[in-house]
Design a protein around this motif. Structure first.
Motif, mmCIF file in Angstrom:
data_model
loop_
_atom_site.group_PDB
_atom_site.id
_atom_site.type_symbol
_atom_site.label_atom_id
_atom_site.label_comp_id
_atom_site.label_asym_id
_atom_site.label_seq_id
_atom_site.Cartn_x
_atom_site.Cartn_y
_atom_site.Cartn_z
ATOM 1 N N THR A 295 22.032 29.310 -32.349
ATOM 2 C CA THR A 295 21.877 29.025 -33.778
ATOM 3 C C THR A 295 20.720 28.078 -34.074
ATOM 4 O O THR A 295 20.342 27.932 -35.225
ATOM 5 N N LEU A 296 20.167 27.446 -33.055
ATOM 6 C CA LEU A 296 19.107 26.453 -33.276
ATOM 7 C C LEU A 296 17.714 26.955 -32.907
ATOM 8 O O LEU A 296 16.751 26.195 -32.960
ATOM 9 N N ARG A 297 17.586 28.223 -32.566
ATOM 10 C CA ARG A 297 16.264 28.757 -32.193
ATOM 11 C C ARG A 297 15.234 28.598 -33.300
ATOM 12 O O ARG A 297 14.057 28.446 -33.032
ATOM 13 N N GLY A 298 15.669 28.642 -34.534
ATOM 14 C CA GLY A 298 14.753 28.492 -35.666
ATOM 15 C C GLY A 298 14.050 27.154 -35.708
ATOM 16 O O GLY A 298 13.002 27.017 -36.350
ATOM 17 N N LEU A 299 14.595 26.157 -35.017
ATOM 18 C CA LEU A 299 13.950 24.840 -34.995
ATOM 19 C C LEU A 299 12.625 24.843 -34.231
ATOM 20 O O LEU A 299 11.801 23.955 -34.420
ATOM 21 N N ASP A 300 12.407 25.841 -33.393
ATOM 22 C CA ASP A 300 11.174 25.891 -32.602
ATOM 23 C C ASP A 300 9.923 25.931 -33.456
ATOM 24 O O ASP A 300 8.861 25.486 -33.025
ATOM 25 N N VAL A 301 10.029 26.433 -34.683
ATOM 26 C CA VAL A 301 8.857 26.496 -35.560
ATOM 27 C C VAL A 301 8.271 25.100 -35.812
ATOM 28 O O VAL A 301 7.072 24.955 -36.039
ATOM 29 N N TRP A 302 9.094 24.074 -35.736
ATOM 30 C CA TRP A 302 8.630 22.704 -35.979
ATOM 31 C C TRP A 302 7.559 22.280 -34.975
ATOM 32 O O TRP A 302 6.775 21.382 -35.248
ATOM 33 N N TRP A 303 7.512 22.889 -33.820
ATOM 34 C CA TRP A 303 6.516 22.545 -32.807
ATOM 35 C C TRP A 303 5.325 23.509 -32.831
ATOM 36 O O TRP A 303 4.425 23.379 -32.031
ATOM 37 N N LYS A 304 5.333 24.471 -33.743
ATOM 38 C CA LYS A 304 4.283 25.494 -33.781
ATOM 39 C C LYS A 304 3.339 25.349 -34.965
ATOM 40 O O LYS A 304 2.424 26.148 -35.109
ATOM 41 N N LYS A 305 3.540 24.372 -35.819
ATOM 42 C CA LYS A 305 2.724 24.202 -37.022
ATOM 43 C C LYS A 305 2.216 22.762 -37.121
ATOM 44 O O LYS A 305 2.511 22.048 -38.074
ATOM 45 N N PRO A 306 1.412 22.312 -36.130
ATOM 46 C CA PRO A 306 0.915 20.933 -36.189
ATOM 47 C C PRO A 306 0.072 20.718 -37.440
ATOM 48 O O PRO A 306 -0.658 21.605 -37.870
ATOM 49 N N GLY A 307 0.197 19.548 -38.027
ATOM 50 C CA GLY A 307 -0.526 19.232 -39.240
ATOM 51 C C GLY A 307 0.180 19.699 -40.500
ATOM 52 O O GLY A 307 -0.211 19.331 -41.607
ATOM 53 N N VAL A 308 1.227 20.511 -40.341
ATOM 54 C CA VAL A 308 2.000 21.015 -41.479
ATOM 55 C C VAL A 308 3.471 20.634 -41.338
ATOM 56 O O VAL A 308 4.097 20.194 -42.287
ATOM 57 N N LEU A 309 4.021 20.800 -40.140
ATOM 58 C CA LEU A 309 5.403 20.419 -39.856
ATOM 59 C C LEU A 309 5.407 19.294 -38.828
ATOM 60 O O LEU A 309 4.717 19.372 -37.814
ATOM 61 N N PHE A 310 6.198 18.277 -39.115
ATOM 62 C CA PHE A 310 6.211 17.076 -38.279
ATOM 63 C C PHE A 310 7.642 16.729 -37.884
ATOM 64 O O PHE A 310 8.352 16.075 -38.643
ATOM 65 N N PRO A 311 8.091 17.168 -36.708
ATOM 66 C CA PRO A 311 9.390 16.712 -36.218
ATOM 67 C C PRO A 311 9.205 15.315 -35.629
ATOM 68 O O PRO A 311 8.212 15.051 -34.958
ATOM 69 N N MET A 312 10.127 14.418 -35.931
ATOM 70 C CA MET A 312 10.022 13.064 -35.397
ATOM 71 C C MET A 312 11.374 12.616 -34.860
ATOM 72 O O MET A 312 12.405 12.858 -35.485
ATOM 73 N N PRO B 179 3.180 21.351 -47.812
ATOM 74 C CA PRO B 179 3.116 22.723 -48.330
ATOM 75 C C PRO B 179 2.402 23.634 -47.339
ATOM 76 O O PRO B 179 1.473 23.176 -46.673
ATOM 77 N N PRO B 180 2.827 24.860 -47.173
ATOM 78 C CA PRO B 180 3.771 25.618 -47.989
ATOM 79 C C PRO B 180 5.235 25.450 -47.583
ATOM 80 O O PRO B 180 6.111 26.079 -48.172
ATOM 81 N N TYR B 181 5.537 24.595 -46.615
ATOM 82 C CA TYR B 181 6.923 24.376 -46.181
ATOM 83 C C TYR B 181 7.620 23.300 -47.005
ATOM 84 O O TYR B 181 8.802 23.050 -46.801
ATOM 85 N N ALA B 182 6.894 22.683 -47.908
ATOM 86 C CA ALA B 182 7.431 21.603 -48.723
ATOM 87 C C ALA B 182 7.298 21.945 -50.199
ATOM 88 O O ALA B 182 6.650 22.928 -50.565
ATOM 89 N N ASN B 183 7.877 21.109 -51.011
ATOM 90 C CA ASN B 183 7.738 21.211 -52.451
ATOM 91 C C ASN B 183 6.247 21.312 -52.779
ATOM 92 O O ASN B 183 5.468 20.455 -52.362
#
Length: 172
Positions: free
Chosen positions: A56-73, A90-94
């Motif tokens: 169920t958590l495979r979708g979290l992998d995208v957080w490591w594939k979009k540097p400069g746009v998605l930032f997992p911390m 954006p486009p993952y944010a408001n």
């Protein structure tokens, strides 16, 4: 207690995924229907067929594939994993924001000790400009936390009224 908010390496990905399981269980009381609202026959949130949390958590992998746009911390308290913050642009944010706090979690053991408030301070120190966040309508504890933390560290704090409640704010 020393609080750190770290850009995680691939080595830290399992740690955030493990913490995400606790986060999903914490959210169960606030979601009435749909994804995240039930535990299946295997003890897993979401997915009637999922047998493991990893499925169920495979979708979290995208957080490591979009540097400069998605930032997992990864949030650490005294060197121990204590939670996470997921920031998107954006486009993952408001679209009217420069960044959005999409997911925010502090493990129970570290709540009420200032770890969450310090994590907010560190996020706002790192991300400048117009920010946004939303929380689940039934989660009044989150509403109180965010109002208090944003009043302390952000400026121009305004409630979001349409859809899920939340706040817009600025950091400098």
């Amino acid at each position: 207690m020393n609080i750190e908010l770290l850009q995680p390496s691939n080595h830290d990905r399992p740690t955030i995924k493990n913490l995400f399981v606790f986060y999903r269980y914490d959210l169960l009381p606030y979601i009435d229907s749909g994804p995240g609202s039930a535990i299946n026959s295997h003890g897993i949130i979401d997915g009637t067929r999922a047998r493991t949390h990893d499925e169920t958590l495979r979708g979290l992998d995208v957080w490591w594939k979009k540097p400069g746009v998605l930032f997992p911390m990864l949030l650490r308290a005294g060197g121990t994993p204590a939670g996470f913050v997921m920031i998107g642009r954006p486009p993952y944010a408001n679209p009217s924001a420069d960044f959005e706090i999409i997911e925010f979690f502090v493990a129970n053991k570290f709540r009420g000790l200032g770890a969450g408030s310090e994590a907010v301070r560190l996020v706002l120190e790192r991300f400048k400009g117009r920010g946004a966040l939303r929380y689940l309508p039934k989660n009044t504890r989150a509403a109180r936390f965010w109002r208090k933390a944003l009043d302390k560290y952000a400026i121009d704090v305004s409630p979001i009224t349409e859809g899920n409640p939340g706040f817009t704010f600025r950091s400098e």
